[in-house]
Scaffold this motif. Structure first.
Motif, PDB file in Angstrom:
ATOM      1  N   CYS A  30       0.800  -1.235   0.000  1.00  0.00           N
ATOM      2  CA  CYS A  30       0.000   0.000   0.000  1.00  0.00           C
ATOM      3  C   CYS A  30       0.828   1.278   0.000  1.00  0.00           C
ATOM      4  CB  CYS A  30      -0.927   0.008   1.218  1.00  0.00           C
ATOM      5  SG  CYS A  30      -2.177  -1.292   1.219  1.00  0.00           S
ATOM      6  N   TYR A  31       2.033   1.223   0.576  1.00  0.00           N
ATOM      7  CA  TYR A  31       2.814   2.450   0.748  1.00  0.00           C
ATOM      8  C   TYR A  31       4.153   2.454   0.012  1.00  0.00           C
ATOM      9  CZ  TYR A  31      -0.429   3.888   4.426  1.00  0.00           C
ATOM     10  OH  TYR A  31      -1.552   4.265   5.115  1.00  0.00           O
ATOM     11  N   TRP A  32       4.704   1.278  -0.236  1.00  0.00           N
ATOM     12  CA  TRP A  32       6.066   1.247  -0.784  1.00  0.00           C
ATOM     13  C   TRP A  32       6.117   0.745  -2.230  1.00  0.00           C
ATOM     14  CZ3 TRP A  32       7.985  -2.079   3.927  1.00  0.00           C
ATOM     15  CH2 TRP A  32       7.785  -1.346   5.107  1.00  0.00           C
ATOM     16  N   THR A  33       4.984   0.679  -2.900  1.00  0.00           N
ATOM     17  CA  THR A  33       4.954   0.215  -4.289  1.00  0.00           C
ATOM     18  C   THR A  33       4.629   1.385  -5.204  1.00  0.00           C
ATOM     19  OG1 THR A  33       4.115  -1.928  -3.513  1.00  0.00           O
ATOM     20  CG2 THR A  33       3.993  -1.487  -5.883  1.00  0.00           C
ATOM     21  N   MET A  65      -5.732  10.150   1.761  1.00  0.00           N
ATOM     22  CA  MET A  65      -6.427   9.057   2.448  1.00  0.00           C
ATOM     23  C   MET A  65      -5.426   8.110   3.121  1.00  0.00           C
ATOM     24  SD  MET A  65      -9.097   6.246   0.867  1.00  0.00           S
ATOM     25  CE  MET A  65      -7.855   5.529  -0.250  1.00  0.00           C
ATOM     26  N   MET A  66      -4.354   7.762   2.420  1.00  0.00           N
ATOM     27  CA  MET A  66      -3.358   6.850   2.980  1.00  0.00           C
ATOM     28  C   MET A  66      -2.596   7.508   4.130  1.00  0.00           C
ATOM     29  SD  MET A  66      -4.144   4.259   1.276  1.00  0.00           S
ATOM     30  CE  MET A  66      -2.930   3.130   1.921  1.00  0.00           C
ATOM     31  N   ASP A  67      -2.357   8.816   4.027  1.00  0.00           N
ATOM     32  CA  ASP A  67      -1.733   9.535   5.139  1.00  0.00           C
ATOM     33  C   ASP A  67      -2.638   9.494   6.370  1.00  0.00           C
ATOM     34  OD1 ASP A  67       0.517  10.158   3.697  1.00  0.00           O
ATOM     35  OD2 ASP A  67      -0.120  12.196   3.177  1.00  0.00           O
ATOM     36  N   ARG A  73      -2.697  12.596   9.188  1.00  0.00           N
ATOM     37  CA  ARG A  73      -3.684  13.659   8.975  1.00  0.00           C
ATOM     38  C   ARG A  73      -4.700  13.607  10.113  1.00  0.00           C
ATOM     39  NH1 ARG A  73      -5.318  16.330   4.375  1.00  0.00           N
ATOM     40  NH2 ARG A  73      -7.436  16.096   5.128  1.00  0.00           N
ATOM     41  N   PRO A  74      -5.206  14.762  10.566  1.00  0.00           N
ATOM     42  CA  PRO A  74      -6.162  14.762  11.673  1.00  0.00           C
ATOM     43  C   PRO A  74      -7.545  14.261  11.283  1.00  0.00           C
ATOM     44  CG  PRO A  74      -5.842  16.987  10.855  1.00  0.00           C
ATOM     45  CD  PRO A  74      -4.828  16.139  10.160  1.00  0.00           C
TER      46      PRO A  74
END
Length: 231
Positions: A30-33, A65-67, A73-74
């Motif tokens: 989800c994050y490193w590709t 959204m992923m952050d 994100r708050p």
């Protein structure tokens, strides 16, 4: 007695290691590709279901959204341009549902840290009690990992027989509300992450996890064989 404690703690450490690899595999996909979301959006023609939205804007929303899922994100109030006008991308129902999803994600991250802590405590305990670390860990890691990997493989095969069915079962297990049931005519989330996206992502996670688990099994097996009285 001490040998039994070593065995139990070693097998539990193996389970912790396998869980750590599983959560890390989720992060990796989800994050490193690089380009993964864009590739999936193109494959499932996501932009065709969104009113006059560019890929650049969609990827920006996805990054936000992923952050949010990582806690960077708050909230999930994300504004973007759709149909020539600026608006909130996610509905209140989607935002409420994603709060639950974020809770699961952050809980998994905390559990991974706890698992790593348990592994370190196990290693420290064996060393402090003058146990043979080179004999205890390879053997217990091998058999514990093999058991965990076997269970995961069986579950993976079961889910693959009817992904839609078990996708619903998953939500019933982990959510105590119906916020995850979204309306594609109103809610944007179901349009940007269709069922095919979830099945693709699950498959990639399982492949990556399987490869990393096999590496652990191979290394522990080799170390175990190098000791006298191997398996």
């Amino acid at each position: 007695m001490k040998d039994h404690i070593y065995t139990v703690s070693g097998i539990l450490s193996a389970f912790c290691l396998m869980f750590t690899l599983l959560i890390t595999s989720v992060e990796a996909v989800c994050y490193w590709t690089p380009g993964y979301f864009e590739k999936e959006y193109t494959r499932y023609q996501v932009l065709d279901r969104l009113p006059s939205m560019t890929m650049e804007d969609l990827l920006t929303v996805t990054d936000e959204m992923m952050d949010y899922l990582k806690g960077d994100r708050p909230d999930l109030h994300v504004r973007t341009t759709m149909g020539g006008e600026e608006r909130e991308f996610f509905t209140e129902r989607e935002i409420a549902h994603m709060e639950d999803v974020q809770g699961l994600f952050l809980t998994a991250i905390l559990l991974r840290r706890a698992c790593l802590g348990f592994i370190l405590l196990t290693v420290a305990g064996i060393l402090l009690t003058k146990g043979d670390l080179r004999q205890v860990l390879p053997k217990t890691i091998f058999w514990g990992s093999l058991l965990f990997f076997g269970i995961a493989a069986v579950l993976g095969m079961i889910v693959s027989t009817d992904f839609s069915k078990y996708f619903i079962v998953f939500h019933h297990i982990f959510f105590d509300n119906d916020l995850w049931i979204l309306d594609p005519s109103v809610d944007m989330l179901i349009n940007i992450v269709p069922e095919g996206f979830f099945s693709d992502t699950a498959a990639r996670i399982l492949i990556l996890y399987g490869l990393s688990a096999l590496v652990v099994l191979l290394v522990s097996f080799i170390l175990m064989r190098r000791k006298k009285g191997s398996i």
